[in-house]
Design a protein around this motif. Structure first.
Motif, PDB file in Angstrom:
ATOM      1  N   LYS A  30       0.815  -1.214   0.000  1.00  0.00           N
ATOM      2  CA  LYS A  30       0.000   0.000   0.000  1.00  0.00           C
ATOM      3  C   LYS A  30       0.852   1.269   0.000  1.00  0.00           C
ATOM      4  N   ALA A  31       2.073   1.200   0.522  1.00  0.00           N
ATOM      5  CA  ALA A  31       2.937   2.381   0.462  1.00  0.00           C
ATOM      6  C   ALA A  31       3.285   2.717  -0.984  1.00  0.00           C
ATOM      7  N   LYS A  32       3.332   1.699  -1.830  1.00  0.00           N
ATOM      8  CA  LYS A  32       3.666   1.870  -3.240  1.00  0.00           C
ATOM      9  C   LYS A  32       2.435   2.155  -4.091  1.00  0.00           C
ATOM     10  N   LEU A  33       1.323   1.522  -3.755  1.00  0.00           N
ATOM     11  CA  LEU A  33       0.133   1.589  -4.602  1.00  0.00           C
ATOM     12  C   LEU A  33      -1.025   2.379  -3.991  1.00  0.00           C
ATOM     13  N   GLY A  34      -0.834   2.856  -2.749  1.00  0.00           N
ATOM     14  CA  GLY A  34      -1.937   3.452  -2.021  1.00  0.00           C
ATOM     15  C   GLY A  34      -2.612   4.603  -2.727  1.00  0.00           C
ATOM     16  N   LEU A  35      -1.838   5.578  -3.190  1.00  0.00           N
ATOM     17  CA  LEU A  35      -2.440   6.743  -3.839  1.00  0.00           C
ATOM     18  C   LEU A  35      -3.154   6.366  -5.135  1.00  0.00           C
ATOM     19  N   LEU A  36      -2.638   5.341  -5.790  1.00  0.00           N
ATOM     20  CA  LEU A  36      -3.204   4.927  -7.070  1.00  0.00           C
ATOM     21  C   LEU A  36      -4.462   4.080  -6.899  1.00  0.00           C
ATOM     22  N   MET A  37      -4.461   3.208  -5.887  1.00  0.00           N
ATOM     23  CA  MET A  37      -5.499   2.189  -5.796  1.00  0.00           C
ATOM     24  C   MET A  37      -6.552   2.433  -4.719  1.00  0.00           C
ATOM     25  N   ARG A  38      -6.317   3.359  -3.817  1.00  0.00           N
ATOM     26  CA  ARG A  38      -7.325   3.548  -2.780  1.00  0.00           C
ATOM     27  C   ARG A  38      -8.583   4.211  -3.335  1.00  0.00           C
ATOM     28  N   PRO A  39      -9.694   4.099  -2.624  1.00  0.00           N
ATOM     29  CA  PRO A  39      -9.819   3.730  -1.223  1.00  0.00           C
ATOM     30  C   PRO A  39      -9.550   2.242  -0.954  1.00  0.00           C
ATOM     31  N   GLU A  40      -9.127   1.969   0.272  1.00  0.00           N
ATOM     32  CA  GLU A  40      -8.701   0.624   0.634  1.00  0.00           C
ATOM     33  C   GLU A  40      -9.787  -0.414   0.374  1.00  0.00           C
ATOM     34  N   GLU A  41     -10.996  -0.104   0.726  1.00  0.00           N
ATOM     35  CA  GLU A  41     -12.088  -1.067   0.535  1.00  0.00           C
ATOM     36  C   GLU A  41     -12.220  -1.477  -0.929  1.00  0.00           C
ATOM     37  N   THR A  42     -12.087  -0.522  -1.833  1.00  0.00           N
ATOM     38  CA  THR A  42     -12.189  -0.812  -3.258  1.00  0.00           C
ATOM     39  C   THR A  42     -10.968  -1.568  -3.752  1.00  0.00           C
ATOM     40  N   ALA A  43      -9.797  -1.191  -3.249  1.00  0.00           N
ATOM     41  CA  ALA A  43      -8.568  -1.898  -3.620  1.00  0.00           C
ATOM     42  C   ALA A  43      -8.647  -3.367  -3.218  1.00  0.00           C
ATOM     43  N   ALA A  96     -11.259   3.619 -13.632  1.00  0.00           N
ATOM     44  CA  ALA A  96     -10.439   2.550 -14.210  1.00  0.00           C
ATOM     45  C   ALA A  96      -9.457   3.097 -15.237  1.00  0.00           C
ATOM     46  N   LEU A  97      -9.873   4.060 -16.037  1.00  0.00           N
ATOM     47  CA  LEU A  97      -9.036   4.548 -17.129  1.00  0.00           C
ATOM     48  C   LEU A  97      -7.736   5.181 -16.621  1.00  0.00           C
ATOM     49  N   TRP A  98      -7.841   6.078 -15.637  1.00  0.00           N
ATOM     50  CA  TRP A  98      -6.600   6.724 -15.191  1.00  0.00           C
ATOM     51  C   TRP A  98      -5.760   5.789 -14.333  1.00  0.00           C
ATOM     52  N   ARG A  99      -6.411   4.874 -13.624  1.00  0.00           N
ATOM     53  CA  ARG A  99      -5.637   3.902 -12.849  1.00  0.00           C
ATOM     54  C   ARG A  99      -4.894   2.939 -13.769  1.00  0.00           C
ATOM     55  N   ALA A 100      -5.502   2.566 -14.878  1.00  0.00           N
ATOM     56  CA  ALA A 100      -4.835   1.682 -15.842  1.00  0.00           C
ATOM     57  C   ALA A 100      -3.575   2.330 -16.389  1.00  0.00           C
ATOM     58  N   VAL A 101      -3.640   3.635 -16.641  1.00  0.00           N
ATOM     59  CA  VAL A 101      -2.450   4.352 -17.118  1.00  0.00           C
ATOM     60  C   VAL A 101      -1.361   4.323 -16.052  1.00  0.00           C
ATOM     61  N   GLY A 102      -1.733   4.581 -14.802  1.00  0.00           N
ATOM     62  CA  GLY A 102      -0.757   4.568 -13.720  1.00  0.00           C
ATOM     63  C   GLY A 102      -0.130   3.192 -13.524  1.00  0.00           C
ATOM     64  N   LEU A 103      -0.958   2.152 -13.538  1.00  0.00           N
ATOM     65  CA  LEU A 103      -0.440   0.797 -13.358  1.00  0.00           C
ATOM     66  C   LEU A 103       0.475   0.384 -14.500  1.00  0.00           C
ATOM     67  N   GLY A 180      11.658   9.836 -10.914  1.00  0.00           N
ATOM     68  CA  GLY A 180      11.436  11.274 -11.043  1.00  0.00           C
ATOM     69  C   GLY A 180      10.159  11.737 -10.359  1.00  0.00           C
ATOM     70  N   PRO A 181       9.394  12.606 -11.025  1.00  0.00           N
ATOM     71  CA  PRO A 181       8.178  13.167 -10.420  1.00  0.00           C
ATOM     72  C   PRO A 181       7.126  12.119 -10.055  1.00  0.00           C
ATOM     73  N   LEU A 182       7.217  10.932 -10.652  1.00  0.00           N
ATOM     74  CA  LEU A 182       6.245   9.885 -10.333  1.00  0.00           C
ATOM     75  C   LEU A 182       6.349   9.423  -8.885  1.00  0.00           C
ATOM     76  N   ARG A 183       7.427   9.822  -8.201  1.00  0.00           N
ATOM     77  CA  ARG A 183       7.581   9.443  -6.802  1.00  0.00           C
ATOM     78  C   ARG A 183       6.423   9.969  -5.950  1.00  0.00           C
ATOM     79  N   HIS A 184       5.823  11.053  -6.385  1.00  0.00           N
ATOM     80  CA  HIS A 184       4.701  11.625  -5.636  1.00  0.00           C
ATOM     81  C   HIS A 184       3.453  10.752  -5.754  1.00  0.00           C
ATOM     82  N   LEU A 185       3.383   9.962  -6.824  1.00  0.00           N
ATOM     83  CA  LEU A 185       2.245   9.063  -7.023  1.00  0.00           C
ATOM     84  C   LEU A 185       2.483   7.717  -6.355  1.00  0.00           C
TER      85      LEU A 185
END
Length: 208
Positions: A30-43, A96-103, A180-185
């Protein structure tokens, strides 16, 4: 190298352990994927749905409690994969669309003859028992059974404990990539590729 535990890794994981697999995966990453995949219940809903036992090895105790899992990726699928429709089922199409890009930014290309790991984690109550070592040794055995000459994994800079385990188990750092800047995500700044080379002698012994 560390000695393995007295436990034995097995292929897959029991279907009634899906929710546990998802919860342990989320806790580990979750430290790696938390911002991308939360909320936790949905993840957790998504992870429970897509976790693939055909691309996993697990360790259970005598009572059937899940102690740890190691996933891997092949050209037939991955431990935690799922497509856009799976993401949409959990997050809706817009989510789903923006999360797919991030993943997709975390995806690693498969390489011929190299088994790619797709996550490894140990239940909190089982840490320090050698479960991680048992799983890594099982992954090496799986790679040899698939005719691979190496195992590959990526470890992020905020997980020095895992890096130390891989070092002890013979994995060698290859290259480190800055994000790089992706560290914030994603919550980390760099990822190091590590490899374990399977013994050519052992490979030859398995040849017909």
């Amino acid at each position: 190298m560390s000695k393995p535990s007295g436990h034995i890794a097995q292929h897959g994981f029991p279907e009634d352990q899906r929710a546990t697999v998802a919860a342990l995966f989320w806790e580990a990453f979750k430290a790696k994927l938390g911002l991308l995949m939360r909320p936790e219940e949905t993840a957790l809903k998504f992870l429970t749905q897509v976790a693939d036992p055909l691309h996993a090895l697990c360790v259970l105790d005598e009572e059937g409690t899940l102690l740890g899992v190691a996933g891997f990726k092949t050209d037939t699928g991955s431990f935690v994969g799922g497509g856009l429709s799976d993401l949409a089922q959990a997050y809706g199409w817009l989510g789903a669309l923006w999360r797919a890009v991030g993943l997709s930014l975390l995806e690693r290309d498969l390489q011929p003859g190299v088994l790619t790991m797709d996550g490894i984690f140990v239940a909190p109550q089982a840490r320090g028992m050698g479960i991680g070592t048992t799983l890594l040794q099982a992954i090496k055995t799986e790679a040899a059974a698939q005719g691979c000459h190496a195992v590959r994994l990526d470890v992020i800079d905020i997980n020095p404990r895992a890096h130390a385990l891989y070092d002890r188990e013979g994995f060698v750092a290859q290259k480190t990539a800055q994000i790089g800047p992706l560290r914030h995500l994603f919550g980390f700044q760099s990822a190091t590729e590590m490899r374990f080379a399977l013994s050519p002698v052992a490979d030859a012994a398995r040849s017909p």
